[in-house]
Design an enzyme around this catalytic site. Structure first.
Site, PDB file in Angstrom:
ATOM      1  N   CYS A   9       3.249  -0.210   0.858  1.00 15.08           N
ATOM      2  CA  CYS A   9       3.006  -1.514   1.493  1.00 15.08           C
ATOM      3  C   CYS A   9       3.993  -1.601   2.646  1.00 15.08           C
ATOM      4  CB  CYS A   9       3.260  -2.642   0.497  1.00 15.08           C
ATOM      5  SG  CYS A   9       3.369  -4.284   1.255  1.00 15.08           S
TER       6      CYS A   9
ATOM      7  N   CYS B  14      -1.152  -2.368   7.648  1.00  6.79           N
ATOM      8  CA  CYS B  14      -1.205  -3.043   6.351  1.00  6.79           C
ATOM      9  C   CYS B  14      -2.086  -2.192   5.445  1.00  6.79           C
ATOM     10  CB  CYS B  14      -1.817  -4.430   6.552  1.00  6.79           C
ATOM     11  SG  CYS B  14      -2.123  -5.319   5.016  1.00  6.79           S
TER      12      CYS B  14
END
Ligand code: DGL
Length: 247
Positions: free
Chosen positions: A175, A65
């Protein structure tokens, strides 16, 4: 770990490279999206998740992440005695790939604001114009298990079109949820007359980095009980479906 299912785009690369390991995947989807949360909140969640992993015998932690990496990896490294591998927005390969001299970066607000991204940009994007956009609504789509169709195309178009209109021919997927929208990103780029747009996913590089770290630290790459256990702080339905789809 990831705020949700996005980290599976990294995990599939890791497991392809290191198939004999034992893995724990934690989706913090009760607190997803991380993109707009404060760095303090994310650090607190990461302390909790790290303890969760340590209690189950983890020897290394991958922050799959970008937003969590940006907010928490430095603190985790100084507080815990195991290796942490994180994400880095792929500005360097994008800057090497661009022919137009313009690159696009799609990421969460937290990542774009964070020091990590700012230093990567300062180090690798010299002489290249960088256009940034939050992939508005991308994480929510993927968390609902939606990767294509009219709603996905409309959502993707709203954030991608300004990058392509500005001349970007290489787009960083900053992302880990975004690679699940890759087919739609490609379709929208084609529809906008830019079929040659290159989308860059750093996941294979992160898998290689993990392998290197395990070797450096002398952590075995084979476990007597290889396999994966999935955990989530919220509903597990999308996680179960997407985990099955990367098997
Ligand atoms: N998948 C995450 C990332 O790479 C977080 C997305 C979110 O929760 O906003 O940044």
């Amino acid at each position: 770990m990831d705020s949700g299912v996005g980290g599976l785009s990294v995990f599939r690369e890791i497991r392809a490279l290191l198939p004999r390991e034992r893995y724990l995947y934690y989706a913090d989807n009760a607190h997803c999206p991380y993109g707009e949360k404060s760095p303090e909140f994310i650090r607190e969640r990461l302390r909790f998740i790290t303890r969760f992993f340590l209690e189950r015998g983890a020897q290394a932690v991958v922050l799959a992440c970008n937003t969590a990496t940006s907010a928490a990896i430095a603190t985790l490294r100084s507080n815990y005695d195991i290796p942490f591998v994180g994400m880095e927005p792929a500005v360097k390969p994008a800057a090497l790939n661009t022919r137009s001299g313009v690159i696009g970066v799609l990421a969460t607000a937290g990542t774009l604001r964070g020091g990590k991204y700012q230093s990567v940009k300062a180090n690798y994007a010299e002489g290249v114009q960088v256009i940034e956009r939050v992939g508005e609504g991308f994480v929510e789509l993927v968390e609902r298990g939606i990767a294509d169709g009219p709603v996905a195309e409309q959502t993707v178009r709203a954030s991608l079109a300004p990058l392509l209109d500005a001349g970007a021919d290489a787009v960083v997927l900053g992302c880990t949820h975004y690679p699940f929208l890759l087919e739609t990103l490609r379709k929208v780029a084609s529809d906008l007359g830019k079929p040659d747009t290159v989308f860059i996913d750093p996941a294979p590089a992160v898998a290689r980095r993990l392998q290197q770290v395990l070797r450096e630290q002398g952590i075995a790459e084979e476990d007597p009980r290889p396999g994966t256990e999935y955990f989530s702080s919220g509903p597990g339905e999308t996680l179960r479906k997407m985990a099955a789809s990367i098997e």
